[in-house]
Motif scaffolding. Structure first.
Motif, PDB file in Angstrom:
ATOM      1  N   ASP A   1       0.848  -1.187   0.000  1.00 16.63           N
ATOM      2  CA  ASP A   1       0.000   0.000   0.000  1.00 16.63           C
ATOM      3  C   ASP A   1       0.889   1.245   0.000  1.00 16.63           C
ATOM      4  OD1 ASP A   1      -1.716   2.227   0.923  1.00 16.63           O
ATOM      5  OD2 ASP A   1      -3.197   0.636   1.248  1.00 16.63           O
ATOM      6  N   PRO A   2       0.732   2.129  -0.986  1.00 18.98           N
ATOM      7  CA  PRO A   2       1.621   3.299  -1.079  1.00 18.98           C
ATOM      8  C   PRO A   2       1.553   4.227   0.121  1.00 18.98           C
ATOM      9  CG  PRO A   2      -0.246   3.492  -2.594  1.00 18.98           C
ATOM     10  CD  PRO A   2      -0.267   2.106  -2.072  1.00 18.98           C
ATOM     11  N   VAL A   3       0.436   4.233   0.817  1.00 23.25           N
ATOM     12  CA  VAL A   3       0.302   5.099   1.987  1.00 23.25           C
ATOM     13  C   VAL A   3       1.304   4.703   3.077  1.00 23.25           C
ATOM     14  CG1 VAL A   3      -1.280   5.904   3.791  1.00 23.25           C
ATOM     15  CG2 VAL A   3      -2.119   5.526   1.467  1.00 23.25           C
ATOM     16  N   ASN A   4       1.605   3.412   3.190  1.00 26.31           N
ATOM     17  CA  ASN A   4       2.481   2.933   4.253  1.00 26.31           C
ATOM     18  C   ASN A   4       3.962   3.132   3.954  1.00 26.31           C
ATOM     19  OD1 ASN A   4       0.186   2.010   5.640  1.00 26.31           O
ATOM     20  ND2 ASN A   4       0.242   0.050   4.569  1.00 26.31           N
ATOM     21  N   GLU A   5       4.303   3.337   2.685  1.00 27.27           N
ATOM     22  CA  GLU A   5       5.686   3.592   2.274  1.00 27.27           C
ATOM     23  C   GLU A   5       6.644   2.493   2.741  1.00 27.27           C
ATOM     24  OE1 GLU A   5       6.660   7.442   3.771  1.00 27.27           O
ATOM     25  OE2 GLU A   5       5.466   8.495   2.265  1.00 27.27           O
ATOM     26  N   LEU A   6       6.232   1.247   2.549  1.00 26.76           N
ATOM     27  CA  LEU A   6       7.063   0.107   2.922  1.00 26.76           C
ATOM     28  C   LEU A   6       7.635  -0.613   1.710  1.00 26.76           C
ATOM     29  CD1 LEU A   6       4.834  -1.498   5.726  1.00 26.76           C
ATOM     30  CD2 LEU A   6       6.769   0.058   6.019  1.00 26.76           C
ATOM     31  N   ASN A   7       7.223  -0.236   0.527  1.00 24.50           N
ATOM     32  CA  ASN A   7       7.532  -1.011  -0.668  1.00 24.50           C
ATOM     33  C   ASN A   7       9.014  -1.001  -1.014  1.00 24.50           C
ATOM     34  OD1 ASN A   7       6.572  -2.733  -2.589  1.00 24.50           O
ATOM     35  ND2 ASN A   7       6.058  -1.151  -4.064  1.00 24.50           N
ATOM     36  N   ASP A   8       9.715   0.097  -0.754  1.00 24.93           N
ATOM     37  CA  ASP A   8      11.121   0.213  -1.159  1.00 24.93           C
ATOM     38  C   ASP A   8      12.069   0.275   0.026  1.00 24.93           C
ATOM     39  OD1 ASP A   8      10.340   0.309  -3.854  1.00 24.93           O
ATOM     40  OD2 ASP A   8       9.974   2.466  -3.723  1.00 24.93           O
ATOM     41  N   LYS A   9      11.617  -0.141   1.200  1.00 28.30           N
ATOM     42  CA  LYS A   9      12.451  -0.056   2.392  1.00 28.30           C
ATOM     43  C   LYS A   9      13.626  -1.020   2.353  1.00 28.30           C
ATOM     44  CE  LYS A   9      10.207   3.026   4.852  1.00 28.30           C
ATOM     45  NZ  LYS A   9      10.843   4.292   5.291  1.00 28.30           N
TER      46      LYS A   9
END
Length: 299
Positions: free
Chosen positions: A143-151
Motif C-alpha cells: 500500500d503506497p500510503v504505508n511507504e514500505l515497498n522500497d524499504k
C-alpha cells in the motif's frame, strides 16, 4: 440414515484392522491384532453421519506405516493449570515461558541477519490496509500510503556501506566460488555488482539463516496466535493477493491478523469458513520487519 452410516463406518474400520493384521510383518509394526492399541479408536467418540469415512484410510495408513497417533492430553483435575501429553508433564506457565522464548529467539535470529542494521519500528506507525481490496499484488506492505515497498534498499545500503559486511559477500573473480551478477535481481545488482560478484557460500549461508528465521516465526505463530492451526491451514500462507487467491495476512486492530479457510464439513457444505488468528504485538513486528526488509532480497 445417520445411524446406519455410523454402523457402516464402524464395520469398515474393523475390516481394515483385520486386513492389516493379515499382512506380512514387513508391512506393519504390530505383532498381532489383539495388541493393536488403536483398535479403541473405532469405538471412540459418538458415531454419527458427520464422522468422515476418510478416517478409515488415515487409521490404516497409520498402522501400515507405523506412524504415531495424535498425542493424548490429560488435564490435572486438581490444579486445572497442569497437564500431561503422552505422560510428559506440562504446565500453562511453562507454555507461556515457551511462547515468550520463541519470540526472543526470532528477534535474535532477525538481528543476526541484519548485521547491525537497526530500522525504525514499523508497528508503531499508523498503517493502512484496505481489507476488501482483492487486486493482485496488494497487501499492507505494498500500500503506497504505508511507504514500505522500497524499504529493502535501506538494508542493502547498510550492507554496501559497511566494509566488514560487504567484503563477506562481494569479491572479484579469483579464489572461491562466485555467483554472476546477471542472475541477480535489479535491486541486488545495484548494490552488489559494481566491482565484483556475489560469493556463493556466504550468500547461501545467509539464505539458510533466513529460512531458520521463517521456521521460528511459523512455530511462534502456531503457539501464540490462539488455537493452533491444522496442517491444511498452513500449507500455503500468502502475504499479498495473487492469481491463486486472496492473501492471508491483514493489518487489523494494530496487529497482524492471519486469516485462513477451513472447515471439517467442506466436502458436504462445499464451502469453507474463515478462521482469524491475531499475533502478539512483538511477533507482529518481526513479521513486518521480515516482509519489509528481508523478503524482497530472497525473491
Amino acid at each position: 440414515v445417520g445411524q446406519h452410516i455410523a454402523i457402516l463406518q464402524y464395520w469398515c474400520r474393523l475390516v481394515v484392522f483385520r486386513c492389516i493384521d493379515r499382512m506380512p510383518c514387513r508391512y506393519k509394526n504390530i505383532k498381532s491384532f489383539s495388541e493393536v492399541e488403536e483398535l479403541a479408536y473405532v469405538q471412540d467418540g459418538r458415531l454419527n453421519a458427520f464422522t468422515s469415512l476418510e478416517q478409515t484410510g488415515r487409521v490404516a495408513a497409520s498402522l501400515a506405516l507405523g506412524t504415531l497417533p495424535m498425542p493424548r492430553l490429560v488435564w490435572n483435575k486438581d490444579s486445572r493449570t497442569e497437564m500431561s501429553i503422552d505422560g510428559i508433564h506440562l504446565s500453562l506457565a511453562g507454555l507461556q515461558r515457551f511462547a515468550a522464548s520463541l519470540i526472543v529467539m526470532c528477534t535474535a535470529k532477525l538481528d543476526a541477519i541484519y548485521y547491525g542494521f537497526a530500522p525504525a519500528k514499523i508497528s508503531g506507525r499508523r498503517l493502512t490496509d484496505e481489507l476488501n481490496n482483492t487486486m493482485p499484488g496488494y497487501s499492507v506492505f505494498s500500500d503506497p500510503v504505508n511507504e514500505l515497498n522500497d524499504k529493502a534498499e535501506l538494508f542493502l545500503g547498510h550492507i554496501a556501506n559497511t566494509p566488514s559486511v560487504y567484503e563477506r559477500y562481494v569479491g572479484t573473480a579469483g579464489r572461491g566460488r562466485y555467483m554472476p551478477c546477471v542472475v541477480l535481481t535489479v535491486l541486488l545488482n545495484r548494490f552488489f555488482c559494481k566491482n565484483g560478484s556475489i560469493k556463493v557460500g556466504t550468500a547461501s549461508a545467509w539464505l539458510q539463516d533466513t529460512a531458520d528465521l521463517i521456521e521460528c516465526m511459523v512455530v511462534a505463530m502456531h503457539v501464540t496466535a490462539g488455537q493452533p492451526a491444522r496442517g491444511a491451514e498452513l500449507t500455503a500462507l500468502m502475504y499479498n493477493n495473487n492469481g491463486d487467491g486472496e492473501r492471508n495476512l491483514y493489518w487489523v486492530n494494530d496487529t497482524l491478523c492471519v486469516k485462513t479457510l477451513y472447515t471439517k464439513t467442506s466436502n458436504i457444505s462445499r464451502r469453507n469458513r474463515y478462521i482469524a488468528r491475531f499475533l502478539p504485538p512483538a511477533l507482529a513486528e518481526i513479521f513486518l520487519q521480515y516482509y519489509t526488509y528481508i523478503r524482497p532480497m530472497e525473491m
